[in-house]
Structures are given as C-alpha cells and as structure tokens.
Design an enzyme around this catalytic site. Sequence first.
Site, short mmCIF file in Angstrom:
data_model
loop_
_atom_site.label_atom_id
_atom_site.label_comp_id
_atom_site.label_asym_id
_atom_site.label_seq_id
_atom_site.Cartn_x
_atom_site.Cartn_y
_atom_site.Cartn_z
N ARG A 51 0.80 -1.22 0.00
CA ARG A 51 0.00 0.00 0.00
C ARG A 51 0.83 1.28 0.00
O ARG A 51 0.59 2.18 -0.80
CB ARG A 51 -0.91 0.07 1.25
CG ARG A 51 -2.21 -0.63 1.12
CD ARG A 51 -2.60 -1.20 2.45
NE ARG A 51 -1.64 -2.23 2.79
CZ ARG A 51 -1.76 -3.49 2.38
NH1 ARG A 51 -2.80 -3.86 1.73
NH2 ARG A 51 -0.82 -4.38 2.65
N THR A 52 1.78 1.37 0.91
CA THR A 52 2.48 2.65 1.09
C THR A 52 3.27 2.99 -0.17
O THR A 52 3.17 4.09 -0.71
CB THR A 52 3.39 2.59 2.33
OG1 THR A 52 2.64 2.05 3.41
CG2 THR A 52 3.91 3.96 2.69
N LYS A 80 25.77 -3.23 -0.44
CA LYS A 80 27.26 -3.22 -0.43
C LYS A 80 27.78 -2.47 0.79
O LYS A 80 28.97 -2.25 0.92
CB LYS A 80 27.78 -2.52 -1.69
CG LYS A 80 27.34 -3.14 -2.99
CD LYS A 80 27.85 -2.26 -4.14
CE LYS A 80 27.03 -2.46 -5.39
NZ LYS A 80 27.22 -1.35 -6.35
N ARG A 101 11.10 3.86 3.54
CA ARG A 101 10.75 2.88 4.60
C ARG A 101 12.02 2.12 4.95
O ARG A 101 12.78 1.74 4.06
CB ARG A 101 9.68 1.91 4.11
CG ARG A 101 9.46 0.76 5.10
CD ARG A 101 8.26 -0.07 4.78
NE ARG A 101 7.03 0.69 5.02
CZ ARG A 101 5.82 0.16 4.93
NH1 ARG A 101 5.68 -1.12 4.62
NH2 ARG A 101 4.74 0.88 5.16
N HIS A 129 4.73 5.79 11.62
CA HIS A 129 4.29 5.65 10.23
C HIS A 129 3.32 6.81 9.95
O HIS A 129 2.12 6.64 9.85
CB HIS A 129 3.59 4.29 10.07
CG HIS A 129 3.35 3.86 8.66
ND1 HIS A 129 3.48 4.69 7.56
CD2 HIS A 129 2.98 2.64 8.15
CE1 HIS A 129 3.20 4.01 6.47
NE2 HIS A 129 2.90 2.77 6.79
N1 CP Z 1 -0.29 -0.03 5.87
C1 CP Z 1 0.90 -0.29 5.30
O1 CP Z 1 1.93 0.31 5.64
O2 CP Z 1 0.87 -1.26 4.32
P1 CP Z 1 2.13 -1.74 3.51
O3 CP Z 1 3.08 -2.39 4.47
O4 CP Z 1 1.59 -2.70 2.47
O5 CP Z 1 2.76 -0.54 2.87
#
Ligand code: CP
Length: 305
Positions: A51-52, A80, A101, A129
């Site tokens: 999703r993100t 590396k 991320r 998040h």
């Molecule tokens: N909600 C969320 O962060 O989903 P993903 O891990 O699929 O990005």
Amino acid sequence: MRSLIDILELSVEEIDELISLAEDIIAHPEKYRDSCRYKKLATLFFEPSTRTRLSFEAAMYELGGNVLSMASAGSSSAAKGESVADTAKTVSCYADIIAMRHPKEGAPMVAAMNASIPVINAGDGGHNHPTQTLADLLTIWREKGRFTGLTIGLCGDLKFGRTVHSLISALARYNGNKFVLISPVELKLPSYVKKDVLQKNQISYTQTTDLEAALPELDILYMTRVQRERFFNEEDYLRLKDSYILTPEKLNKAKKDLAILHPLPRVNEISVGVDADPRAVYFKQVLNGKYMRMALILKLLEVEV
Ligand code: CP
C-alpha cells in the site's frame, strides 16, 4: 524545506489543511493532473510494502510527476554497505522528494538530515508511520466528521505496531478522546507512548485483553496484525498471532455506527466475513491513503495549484 518524520511535526491546523486539500483532490482530480509535472519522487523501501509504496507512486503519477524506485533493498548499494546518509545525499541529486521505509528506527530521520530534498518517513521499524496516520485521519474524518469525543479501541500488536503509535499521538491532541488499548499482555503499548503521550496530556485510557467486552463502547475499532517481522523468536509469534479474530458474530455487540479500521495487511485478525459489513472501512482507508499522500507531496514540494 520540510520533511515529515513524525506526525507531530504537522500542527492540528496543517492536518486540517491537508484533509481539505485531499477532499478537493477527490472532488476535482483534473485540477491537480499536472501539478507535479517534471517532479520526481524516489521511493526507497528497505522493507516490504504494497500500500504505502504503490500509493505514493500512484499519488505522484496522478499529480503528473514521475517516480524513481529500487526493485528491492537487495538491489541497491545499501547491500554493499552504503550508509543511509550517503544514499540520501545521492538520491537528492536525482529526485525532488523521497519516501523512505526502513527497518531501523530513525533511519528516515538520518536521511532527512543528509538530503537536500524533503524526506517522508514511510515507516521506520516499530516506531512511526506518519502517512498511514494521515490515511487513518482522513478515514475517521469522512466516517465520523470529527476528531473529538471519540472512544477509540486499538487492538492487536500495540507494542510493535508503528501505525498505532503515530495514530495515538495524532488523536491525543484533540479534546475528549478516550483510548481502549486491547492487546495480549506481551504486546501492550510501550510505556514511552503511555508516559510521553497519554499520561503527559492527561488522556483517558484503559488497558484490557478482552476485545468482546470492550466492543460495545467503541466508536472506532482499529485492528492491527501481530508484527511477525519484529519478533525475536517464531515460537512467541505463533503463540500470539491469533489472539484476536474479529468476526461478524462478535460485531453484533458493537455500535451501529462503529467504524472498523485496519492499516493492512491483514493476516487472520479480521475474518473476510466482516468485509461486507458497512462498518468495515479498511479498503476505503487504503484509497484515502493515496489522496492524503497526494496532498502531502503538494505541501512538501510547496506546489500552488
Ligand atoms: N499499511 C501499510 O503500511 O501497508 P504496507 O506495508 O503494504 O505498505
């Protein structure tokens, strides 16, 4: 130039502005179609995501911009031994904005300190998040029309669930909210969140292991999965993973206007039988995430439409 590492970097007024902007994007998508023309978003994902990552990429495409991304963490020079700081400096030469991320808490902050372009935290370890919280807030706004006077149940892995930590921080700034923290004893909300957010702001909260007993009083139920990737041993994960399974039968005891959210991915914690219940809004939440990320990209790139 601004980055977004923690949801609290946005004031309540700025959250309102982002929600208004997202609502305008939903109502008039054509107005925004070229607003990021010639701009590039780099998605640097060192952990899995559906999703993100895809919503950030869809957001940038729908704003008329382009996307640079790595096929996987293993295919970047991080494999590396390149540092997060050097990666951020390098990507700043190619892109206008970064969404990162990373499994290490604080990595996006290190990136922001070294990049010459805005960095958005797309999830750092078990920490924060913030853009999931923006998705959650738009969903709550659209379902409830307010951020005040709500009884919010958070259920599942409250220890490692970074979306829970960010959402509590965000909602604790509004009046009259009450939190019901529902988790196994081993997965309770970390004491630093309780102390620094709930107790410091004198927010009312209770802790329980019993979802069914808590359900009738809730306005919002925020389900989460047990975060397998954060456990030190598989045995503990297997023991705790099915602690809560929301079913249509259990929902008989809930309010008629309950809103059921989940950041997703779901494993077993909500049975698919719940999906048809009008109170289940987790797939609307997915779509809301794209609109809030569009609004955030416009804000951080200081694009006037
Ligand atoms: N909600 C969320 O962060 O989903 P993903 O891990 O699929 O990005």
